[in-house]
Design an enzyme around this catalytic site. Structure first.
Site, PDB file in Angstrom:
ATOM      1  N   HIS A 111      23.028  28.211 -26.436  1.00  0.00           N
ATOM      2  CA  HIS A 111      23.181  28.626 -27.823  1.00  0.00           C
ATOM      3  C   HIS A 111      21.799  28.960 -28.397  1.00  0.00           C
ATOM      4  O   HIS A 111      20.775  28.565 -27.832  1.00  0.00           O
ATOM      5  CB  HIS A 111      23.826  27.503 -28.634  1.00  0.00           C
ATOM      6  CG  HIS A 111      25.299  27.363 -28.392  1.00  0.00           C
ATOM      7  ND1 HIS A 111      26.140  26.653 -29.230  1.00  0.00           N
ATOM      8  CD2 HIS A 111      26.101  27.864 -27.415  1.00  0.00           C
ATOM      9  CE1 HIS A 111      27.379  26.715 -28.773  1.00  0.00           C
ATOM     10  NE2 HIS A 111      27.386  27.434 -27.671  1.00  0.00           N
ATOM     11  N   GLU A 158      20.257  27.768 -30.943  1.00  0.00           N
ATOM     12  CA  GLU A 158      19.471  26.591 -31.346  1.00  0.00           C
ATOM     13  C   GLU A 158      18.827  25.886 -30.150  1.00  0.00           C
ATOM     14  O   GLU A 158      17.662  25.492 -30.216  1.00  0.00           O
ATOM     15  CB  GLU A 158      20.356  25.572 -32.080  1.00  0.00           C
ATOM     16  CG  GLU A 158      21.010  26.078 -33.354  1.00  0.00           C
ATOM     17  CD  GLU A 158      22.419  26.608 -33.096  1.00  0.00           C
ATOM     18  OE1 GLU A 158      22.612  27.353 -32.123  1.00  0.00           O
ATOM     19  OE2 GLU A 158      23.310  26.269 -33.891  1.00  0.00           O
ATOM     20  N   CYS A 191      26.957  23.778 -33.974  1.00  0.00           N
ATOM     21  CA  CYS A 191      28.099  23.085 -33.361  1.00  0.00           C
ATOM     22  C   CYS A 191      27.657  21.649 -33.014  1.00  0.00           C
ATOM     23  O   CYS A 191      26.473  21.321 -33.134  1.00  0.00           O
ATOM     24  CB  CYS A 191      28.543  23.832 -32.102  1.00  0.00           C
ATOM     25  SG  CYS A 191      27.429  23.609 -30.699  1.00  0.00           S
ATOM     26  N   CYS A 229      24.611  21.481 -30.613  1.00  0.00           N
ATOM     27  CA  CYS A 229      23.331  21.876 -31.209  1.00  0.00           C
ATOM     28  C   CYS A 229      22.879  20.884 -32.278  1.00  0.00           C
ATOM     29  O   CYS A 229      21.688  20.573 -32.383  1.00  0.00           O
ATOM     30  CB  CYS A 229      23.431  23.294 -31.761  1.00  0.00           C
ATOM     31  SG  CYS A 229      23.630  24.498 -30.424  1.00  0.00           S
TER      32      CYS A 229
END
Lengths: 169, 169
Positions: free
Chosen positions: A56, A58, A86, A89
């Site tokens: 992701h 992040e 999410c 993260c």
């Protein structure tokens, strides 16, 4: 304290990262990690391209910032991201001791900073980042909306093309 | 359905991974990802060695499994880990669609499979792995206990050494 101008600069840098994801046909999400008003980590969603569930925006930005500082502790750092993190993260943000998270769009399906659950408010965990959502909210919503609209348009065209091919057989 | 023998084999493989971490002076945590009774991903805690907040045993094992299958979807896979996953790792388990998690020791400080919170039970999230804790529990507790006891012993010796040095000045 981060200035309004800095917030704009770093949030727009996160949107530029999201644009990189969009150009690769990834869900457009981007993030930057900032320390002392300097970007020290950048990342965008690369899940499909690299077929890796952990990639992701992040996590990539956090990993780059750790490498830059040669430290897993990102104390005094801020993270700017175009969509609410999410659980994975948000957990990475806690683990890396990031101080503050600024995000744009809220995520009613997986947001872990308040929308579905609030990991930063879990008392027993050993770090509690501050989080501010809704920055440049229209822009944050629009980039995702356009992306999913484009996908649906392409799927419709594909379906139509298949039907036309079937009709000529 | 995974057999009792397989559970033993894979949990012991996770402990072997934890031992690799211990040998590097990392908190000894290890994990393996299994598909069709075959290990397709392994990982151990490398946070200190690589100064990266995201490098937990589970994330490394998941990334290796994604690479092996060339897919971010680890459907039908099991994860074996020596300590209850933290929020980041439980989130990575959800994101990668792992089916079942088997873990040994419970983590009252950061466990996200029931001890501090239960991410797998959050209804709104789009995947709900099954989790079974307490496998080879004595072994799981012991490897961590011995590690932290050793650290405290070394710190005591260091302190004593410093005091002796100061006394001879």
């Amino acid at each position: 304290m981060i200035s309004k101008e800095d917030k704009q600069i770093f949030m727009q840098a996160a949107f530029s990262e999201a644009e990189k994801a969009r150009q690769k046909d990834e869900v457009p999400i981007g993030a930057v990690v900032v320390k002392d008003s300097q970007i020290i980590g950048t990342g965008h969603n690369e899940r499909e391209e690299k077929q890796d569930a952990t990639l992701h925006a992040e996590t990539t930005a956090i990993r780059m910032a750790c490498e830059y500082l040669n430290s897993w502790r990102l104390e005094g750092c801020q993270l700017f991201v175009t969509l609410e993190p999410c659980p994975m993260c948000a957990g990475a943000i806690i683990n890396s001791r990031i101080e503050t998270v600024y995000y744009s769009a809220f995520d009613p399906k997986a947001g872990a900073c308040g929308s579905v659950l609030d990991l930063f408010a879990v008392e027993k965990l050993n770090h509690h980042p501050r989080a501010y959502g809704g920055l440049y909210l229209d822009q944050g919503k629009q980039i995702l909306k356009t992306f999913f609209q484009d996908i649906r348009k392409r799927q419709k065209l594909l379906k139509k093309g298949r039907k036309n091919n079937a009709d000529t057989l």
